[in-house]
Write a protein that holds these residues in place. Sequence first.
Motif, PDB file in Angstrom:
ATOM      1  N   ASP A 214       0.821  -1.225   0.000  1.00 41.39           N
ATOM      2  CA  ASP A 214       0.000   0.000   0.000  1.00 41.39           C
ATOM      3  C   ASP A 214       0.850   1.268   0.000  1.00 41.39           C
ATOM      4  N   GLY A 215       2.180   1.130  -0.136  1.00 40.96           N
ATOM      5  CA  GLY A 215       3.059   2.304  -0.218  1.00 40.96           C
ATOM      6  C   GLY A 215       3.633   2.737   1.117  1.00 40.96           C
ATOM      7  N   SER A 270      28.142  13.734   0.713  1.00 41.35           N
ATOM      8  CA  SER A 270      26.788  14.262   0.860  1.00 41.35           C
ATOM      9  C   SER A 270      26.282  14.854  -0.444  1.00 41.35           C
ATOM     10  N   ASP A 271      24.995  15.230  -0.446  1.00 45.38           N
ATOM     11  CA  ASP A 271      24.432  16.075  -1.502  1.00 45.38           C
ATOM     12  C   ASP A 271      24.443  15.463  -2.897  1.00 45.38           C
ATOM     13  N   ASP A 272      24.365  14.127  -2.998  1.00 50.98           N
ATOM     14  CA  ASP A 272      24.272  13.539  -4.337  1.00 50.98           C
ATOM     15  C   ASP A 272      22.812  13.380  -4.777  1.00 50.98           C
ATOM     16  N   GLY A 273      21.889  13.826  -3.944  1.00 51.84           N
ATOM     17  CA  GLY A 273      20.477  13.830  -4.333  1.00 51.84           C
ATOM     18  C   GLY A 273      19.778  12.498  -4.148  1.00 51.84           C
ATOM     19  N   LEU A 274      20.497  11.487  -3.687  1.00 54.76           N
ATOM     20  CA  LEU A 274      19.890  10.156  -3.601  1.00 54.76           C
ATOM     21  C   LEU A 274      18.715  10.116  -2.617  1.00 54.76           C
ATOM     22  N   GLY A 275      18.861  10.813  -1.501  1.00 53.83           N
ATOM     23  CA  GLY A 275      17.767  10.832  -0.524  1.00 53.83           C
ATOM     24  C   GLY A 275      16.502  11.421  -1.143  1.00 53.83           C
ATOM     25  N   ILE A 276      16.674  12.497  -1.906  1.00 58.41           N
ATOM     26  CA  ILE A 276      15.519  13.132  -2.558  1.00 58.41           C
ATOM     27  C   ILE A 276      14.908  12.155  -3.566  1.00 58.41           C
ATOM     28  N   GLN A 277      15.768  11.483  -4.311  1.00 59.96           N
ATOM     29  CA  GLN A 277      15.262  10.520  -5.301  1.00 59.96           C
ATOM     30  C   GLN A 277      14.516   9.358  -4.633  1.00 59.96           C
ATOM     31  N   MET A 278      15.047   8.892  -3.494  1.00 61.03           N
ATOM     32  CA  MET A 278      14.357   7.791  -2.797  1.00 61.03           C
ATOM     33  C   MET A 278      12.969   8.249  -2.346  1.00 61.03           C
ATOM     34  N   GLY A 279      12.901   9.480  -1.851  1.00 68.08           N
ATOM     35  CA  GLY A 279      11.613  10.009  -1.404  1.00 68.08           C
ATOM     36  C   GLY A 279      10.636  10.161  -2.558  1.00 68.08           C
ATOM     37  N   MET A 280      11.141  10.609  -3.706  1.00 68.85           N
ATOM     38  CA  MET A 280      10.282  10.751  -4.890  1.00 68.85           C
ATOM     39  C   MET A 280       9.761   9.396  -5.335  1.00 68.85           C
ATOM     40  N   ALA A 281      10.659   8.417  -5.323  1.00 68.32           N
ATOM     41  CA  ALA A 281      10.260   7.087  -5.799  1.00 68.32           C
ATOM     42  C   ALA A 281       9.200   6.473  -4.890  1.00 68.32           C
ATOM     43  N   ALA A 282       9.161   6.943  -3.646  1.00 69.49           N
ATOM     44  CA  ALA A 282       8.133   6.429  -2.721  1.00 69.49           C
ATOM     45  C   ALA A 282       6.854   7.250  -2.803  1.00 69.49           C
ATOM     46  N   GLY A 283       6.802   8.191  -3.718  1.00 73.43           N
ATOM     47  CA  GLY A 283       5.566   8.963  -3.926  1.00 73.43           C
ATOM     48  C   GLY A 283       5.653  10.412  -3.498  1.00 73.43           C
ATOM     49  N   GLY A 284       6.794  10.822  -2.934  1.00 69.87           N
ATOM     50  CA  GLY A 284       6.935  12.198  -2.460  1.00 69.87           C
ATOM     51  C   GLY A 284       7.078  13.189  -3.608  1.00 69.87           C
ATOM     52  N   GLU A 285       6.591  14.405  -3.351  1.00 72.23           N
ATOM     53  CA  GLU A 285       6.739  15.471  -4.346  1.00 72.23           C
ATOM     54  C   GLU A 285       7.975  16.299  -4.003  1.00 72.23           C
ATOM     55  N   THR A 286       8.626  16.860  -5.013  1.00 69.86           N
ATOM     56  CA  THR A 286       9.713  17.806  -4.741  1.00 69.86           C
ATOM     57  C   THR A 286       9.210  19.216  -5.041  1.00 69.86           C
ATOM     58  N   ILE A 287       9.708  20.181  -4.272  1.00 68.44           N
ATOM     59  CA  ILE A 287       9.309  21.580  -4.526  1.00 68.44           C
ATOM     60  C   ILE A 287      10.519  22.502  -4.463  1.00 68.44           C
ATOM     61  N   ARG A 288      10.367  23.641  -5.102  1.00 72.85           N
ATOM     62  CA  ARG A 288      11.382  24.716  -5.138  1.00 72.85           C
ATOM     63  C   ARG A 288      12.758  24.163  -5.530  1.00 72.85           C
ATOM     64  N   GLY A 458       4.804   6.672   6.850  1.00 70.17           N
ATOM     65  CA  GLY A 458       6.071   6.145   7.357  1.00 70.17           C
ATOM     66  C   GLY A 458       7.312   6.874   6.858  1.00 70.17           C
ATOM     67  N   LEU A 459       7.149   8.013   6.160  1.00 68.68           N
ATOM     68  CA  LEU A 459       8.342   8.668   5.605  1.00 68.68           C
ATOM     69  C   LEU A 459       8.423  10.144   5.993  1.00 68.68           C
ATOM     70  N   PHE A 460       9.570  10.519   6.564  1.00 68.64           N
ATOM     71  CA  PHE A 460       9.851  11.907   6.943  1.00 68.64           C
ATOM     72  C   PHE A 460      11.148  12.344   6.266  1.00 68.64           C
ATOM     73  N   ALA A 461      11.326  13.646   6.127  1.00 68.03           N
ATOM     74  CA  ALA A 461      12.577  14.166   5.560  1.00 68.03           C
ATOM     75  C   ALA A 461      12.944  15.432   6.303  1.00 68.03           C
ATOM     76  N   ALA A 462      14.250  15.683   6.432  1.00 66.75           N
ATOM     77  CA  ALA A 462      14.708  16.853   7.185  1.00 66.75           C
ATOM     78  C   ALA A 462      15.989  17.395   6.569  1.00 66.75           C
ATOM     79  N   GLY A 463      16.338  18.620   6.972  1.00 65.39           N
ATOM     80  CA  GLY A 463      17.552  19.251   6.455  1.00 65.39           C
ATOM     81  C   GLY A 463      17.418  19.517   4.973  1.00 65.39           C
ATOM     82  N   ARG A 464      18.533  19.502   4.265  1.00 60.51           N
ATOM     83  CA  ARG A 464      18.532  19.889   2.852  1.00 60.51           C
ATOM     84  C   ARG A 464      17.879  18.843   1.946  1.00 60.51           C
ATOM     85  N   THR A 465      17.498  17.692   2.507  1.00 59.40           N
ATOM     86  CA  THR A 465      16.750  16.715   1.708  1.00 59.40           C
ATOM     87  C   THR A 465      15.312  17.196   1.502  1.00 59.40           C
ATOM     88  N   ALA A 466      14.853  18.065   2.393  1.00 59.68           N
ATOM     89  CA  ALA A 466      13.497  18.620   2.283  1.00 59.68           C
ATOM     90  C   ALA A 466      13.596  20.099   1.927  1.00 59.68           C
TER      91      ALA A 466
END
Length: 499
Positions: A214-215, A270-288, A458-466
């Motif tokens: 169910d994601g 750090s800062d290779d964007g992988l955390g952001i990509q993992m969040g996107m792949a789980a359904g998260g939106e990216t902004i700004r 079940g998914l949170f993000a903090a710092g520059r990943t968000a």
Amino acid sequence: MTEGEAGMAQAVEPRRAASVERWQGESDVLVVGFGSAGVCAASQAARDGAEVLAFERAWQGGGTSAESTGQIYMGGGTPLQRACGFEDDPDEMAKYLEASCGPGADVAKIRLFSERSVEHFHWITDQGIRFDEDVVDYQVSTMPAPGKALSWTGSERAYPFCEIARPAPRGHNVNVDGTPSGELLMRTLIAGAQRAGVRVQPQSDVRRLIVENDGHVVGVEARIDGDLCCFRAHSAVVLATGGFVSNEEMLQRHAPELLRCGRPIAAETSDDGLGIQMGMAAGGETIRMGSACIVLGFAYGNRKNIRGILVNGRGQRYVNEDVYQSLHGEIALLRQDGDVYLIVDDTIYEPNPEDPELGGTTYPLLAVAETVEELEQELGMPDRSLTHTVNVYNENARRGEDPFFHKESCWLQALDTPPFAAIDLRVGKGPYSVFTLGGLRTDSSQQVQTSSGAPVPGLFAAGRTASGIPAQGYNSGLSLADCTFSGRVAGAAAAALRP
Ligand SMILES: Cc1cc2nc3c(=O)[nH]c(=O)nc-3n(C[C@H](O)[C@H](O)[C@H](O)COP(=O)(O)OP(=O)(O)OC[C@H]3O[C@@H](n4cnc5c(N)ncnc54)[C@H](O)[C@@H]3O)c2cc1C
């Protein structure tokens, strides 16, 4: 999600929990990345009673946070502000942040951070961080001052911000013997997390999330010693892996202008964007995703440079020179196409600024001339453009006025002592350094959200990943402030989900 983003996201497509044969370990909360955001998330979750396991790609935590200057933007009347004689309150702080972090600033996050800033100060000092209460830099309005515990690290005193909110210095600097130190900040925060019972798995590179059908995010898959190992989260996963300034492909797609700066601010791991990509792949939106901290530190080492004037390639002034260096970078790169110069006279110019290496800064001298006319010609500017600008500026400066841009009177002086010089601040020549501010969209509890605004379970993000408090504009200290605070908020919310 665009086609390109879908392609990127596919690389980190989450693994289905049903496919996991063996869980290598488990915990209430799993934290990915042990920089300032991750360590504060882990610490807070542990303090709130959760069992916490943190993953760090490097051999020890710290990330970019440990390489930073250690300035933390806090206010609203902290004990240090009060001890140094400054009045501040959460409302004034929020008004300033809304004005300087826009357009599109996250007002709810700014309000929450401003209201809890004094409490956050106490949380930070409870970890063992000390700020010397008797030292403050009263004189300098825009530059961080090494060795000072409290300094002005934004545009608070500059127009138009000084008319929007009552100015107060809010840069709280972690120092070791007068030297700014992100390393001490991180060492102290990590020790605090360990005291709170956080377990850390070093040299573990998290590659993807693990989800139920169910994601719902229920774990992570990490590469450890060459093996892929799965870990189960009973409550939640917090992504805190930094931003994406070191990922050229993501920059090309979201913020191509930043590639012109050529000076990313990030630790190697750090800062290779992988955390952001993992969040996107789980359904998260990216902004700004196009927004960034773009530092144009033209006055490091020689604060007198603020008394010069910044002009574009047409010899026109375009900004009050006393706004903060990251606003300068943003305006120069994005509104002046990176075609800008600092014009100074002999009373301002210093061939060897005291501390040119602070922030990796150098000041390339482009042209020197006995008259402004000659300087204008040497720079190839239109006839009488720079001459007219300097004449008008001088006339007003002699009266202590800057009717065009309202530079604070303490920085006003006529440029009339030859020789005159142009310092090259064109992008690619001048000292521009950048890190990204865009990232996963989160609500005020730092839970990752889909494009429809629904939470990703079940998914949170903090710092520059968000995407956080510095949504667009930036003030020094705001990243560590946002990382430490959003980390705590995420950690608390994740811990609260314990079964
Ligand atoms: C020279 C310099 C000076 C600065 N000065 C300041 C300042 O004074 N004040 C301020 O506010 N900001 C400053 N900044 C910016 C600030 O340091 C960063 O924006 C901030 O530290 C980012 O924190 P973070 O927790 O998001 O990421 P990081 O601190 O980079 O932490 C991310 C961690 O995640 C780990 N990681 C990454 N991917 C994975 C993965 N897949 N699996 C496991 N672990 C992973 C990394 O190794 C890293 O340890 C400065 C930056 C630099 C370089």
